[in-house]
Scaffold this active site. Structure first.
Site, PDB file in Angstrom:
ATOM      1  N   SER A 124       0.843  -1.196   0.000  1.00 21.95           N
ATOM      2  CA  SER A 124       0.000   0.000   0.000  1.00 21.95           C
ATOM      3  C   SER A 124       0.879   1.246   0.000  1.00 21.95           C
ATOM      4  O   SER A 124       2.001   1.230   0.522  1.00 21.95           O
ATOM      5  CB  SER A 124      -0.852  -0.019   1.275  1.00 21.95           C
ATOM      6  OG  SER A 124      -1.384   1.244   1.543  1.00 21.95           O
ATOM      7  N   TYR A 148      -1.671  -1.211  10.954  1.00 24.46           N
ATOM      8  CA  TYR A 148      -1.962  -1.760   9.624  1.00 24.46           C
ATOM      9  C   TYR A 148      -0.786  -1.507   8.678  1.00 24.46           C
ATOM     10  O   TYR A 148      -0.279  -2.416   8.019  1.00 24.46           O
ATOM     11  CB  TYR A 148      -3.249  -1.137   9.055  1.00 24.46           C
ATOM     12  CG  TYR A 148      -3.398  -1.333   7.568  1.00 24.46           C
ATOM     13  CD1 TYR A 148      -3.711  -2.588   7.050  1.00 24.46           C
ATOM     14  CD2 TYR A 148      -3.189  -0.277   6.663  1.00 24.46           C
ATOM     15  CE1 TYR A 148      -3.826  -2.778   5.677  1.00 24.46           C
ATOM     16  CE2 TYR A 148      -3.301  -0.468   5.299  1.00 24.46           C
ATOM     17  CZ  TYR A 148      -3.619  -1.722   4.809  1.00 24.46           C
ATOM     18  OH  TYR A 148      -3.719  -1.919   3.443  1.00 24.46           O
ATOM     19  N   LYS A 152       2.155  -4.012   6.600  1.00 19.81           N
ATOM     20  CA  LYS A 152       2.547  -3.963   5.177  1.00 19.81           C
ATOM     21  C   LYS A 152       4.056  -3.822   5.060  1.00 19.81           C
ATOM     22  O   LYS A 152       4.707  -4.503   4.265  1.00 19.81           O
ATOM     23  CB  LYS A 152       1.851  -2.798   4.461  1.00 19.81           C
ATOM     24  CG  LYS A 152       0.366  -2.954   4.322  1.00 19.81           C
ATOM     25  CD  LYS A 152       0.008  -4.059   3.342  1.00 19.81           C
ATOM     26  CE  LYS A 152      -1.437  -4.466   3.431  1.00 19.81           C
ATOM     27  NZ  LYS A 152      -1.732  -5.744   2.795  1.00 19.81           N
TER      28      LYS A 152
END
Ligand code: NAD
Ligand code: UD1
Length: 339
Positions: A124, A148, A152
């Site tokens: 992302s 989050y 990643k």
């Protein structure tokens, strides 16, 4: 060629399954349906008039992953499965680390056991943190601002270490900007659980009348109209980015890293206007405080993907708004009504 798609019942996964089947790949989906419905896969089959294999299985269960690999000769994996809500990751970080990191470690261990060493990973733009300049290039410094984002970043690092340990791995890290829109049929699209966190699903639910107005998170950013600017990319363009990545992955390139964005940014107010034009509905909004953790602006330099993969996003903002609205109108309650 047979591709295992983890998280294939989800938003980006289901759109990618359509494009994989259109390109005559054999598709096996592994998904625990924690944030999706099997109905999306029924619709993928209807759209493409082709079939796929589905395993309701969890990446936290290594045995279940191994069953898939023992029953199919998998050539490569597209790994979408993961939890993705930023706010939730702040309140329950351990769940995010367990699901996203342990799930990926299990997947990689089973791939290693079965000597399947080709993987595309859904990363992302969040890994760029608050970028010092724009547009964002792949070699920019990386950082995480929430659990989050940290999952990643950690998975990117795990995959890079794996590649350095064994050069037989071929790994593509695809850094998505802001995916929106839906398949033009209106049969599949984004089906958020509860009140949406992201801008376009929220606007869409205001347009259909489920939510009274949109809160615009700040109009005092250093952007042309003061509202946040993002690189919104049509989910079908994004899916096609995976289709362009696969042939390259099968040439044994080692480690690949690409931004998948359009290269253009739109503000929150521009998105409201775009959606009003597509839906012919007024979107009431109120300016409220900035959302903690938000950055002012973010857009990609997508040149590397164009040069090396021959991939470029083609759909316009009008397409993105029109297709989102078509999906929302046809499925006001998402997949729920068909179940
Ligand atoms: P999504 O939630 O619609 O799809 C993810 C799928 O993974 C869901 O179907 C869910 O049921 C499944 N899943 C989650 N944990 C699992 C587990 N342990 N085992 C098996 N299946 C599991 O999300 P999406 O928007 O399609 O995102 C796909 C990927 O792309 C995610 O990794 C996400 O972090 C990443 N990504 C998404 C965006 C975005 O804005 N949508 C942006 C950048 C990156
Ligand atoms: C969010 C995540 C990011 C993730 C990305 C894709 C946060 C802080 N960041 O990014 O990690 O990779 O989604 O899923 O959640 N906005 C409003 N009102 C709203 C919702 C959003 O004004 O109700 C604004 C935001 O301030 C931002 C823009 O709209 O300027 C886009 O927001 P959103 O869709 O949530 O995406 P990101 O914040 O870019």
């Amino acid at each position: 060629m047979k591709i295992l798609v983890t998280g294939g019942a989800g938003y980006i996964g289901s759109h990618t399954c359509v494009e994989l089947l259109n390109e005559n790949y054999d598709v096996v989906v592994l998904d625990n349906l924690s944030n999706s419905s099997e109905e999306s896969l029924t619709r993928v089959k209807n759209i493409t008039e082709k079939s796929l294999e589905f395993y309701k299985a969890d990446l936290l269960n290594k045995k279940q992953i191994a069953t898939v690999f023992s029953e199919h000769k998998i050539d490569g994996v597209i790994h979408f499965a993961g939890l993705k809500a930023v706010g939730e990751s702040v309140s329950i970080p351990l769940k995010y680390f367990h699901n996203n990191i342990t799930g990926t470690l299990n997947l990689l261990a089973v791939m290693n056991d079965f000597n399947v060493k080709n993987i595309v990973f859904s990363s992302s733009a969040t890994v760029y943190g608050d970028p010092a300049s724009l547009p964002i290039k792949e070699e920019f410094p990386l950082s995480a601002t929430n659990p989050y984002g940290r999952t990643k970043l950690m998975i990117e690092e795990i995959l890079q270490d794996l590649y350095h340990s064994d050069k037989n791995w071929n790994i593509a890290l695809l850094r998505y900007f802001n995916p929106i829109g839906a398949h033009k049929s209106g049969e599949i699209g984004e089906d958020p659980c509860g009140i949406p966190n992201n801008l376009v699903p929220y606007i869409s639910q205001v347009a259909i009348g489920f939510l009274p107005w949109l809160s615009v998170f700040g109009n005092d950013y250093d952007t042309p109209d003061g509202t946040g600017v993002r690189d919104y990319i049509h989910v079908v363009d994004l899916a096609l980015g995976h289709i362009k990545t696969l042939p390259k992955l099968f040439t044994n390139p080692g480690l690949l890293i690409y931004n998948l964005g359009t290269g253009s940014g739109y503000s929150v107010l521009e998105m409201i206007k775009g959606f009003e034009a597509a839906s012919n509905k007024k979107i009431p909004y109120k300016i409220v405080d900035r959302r903690p953790g938000d950055i002012a602006a973010c857009w990609a330099d997508p040149a590397k993907a164009q040069e090396e993969l021959g991939w470029k996003a083609n759909k316009t903002l009008a397409d993105m708004c029109k297709d989102t609205w078509n999906w929302q109108k046809k499925n006001p309650n998402g997949y729920l009504e068909s179940l």
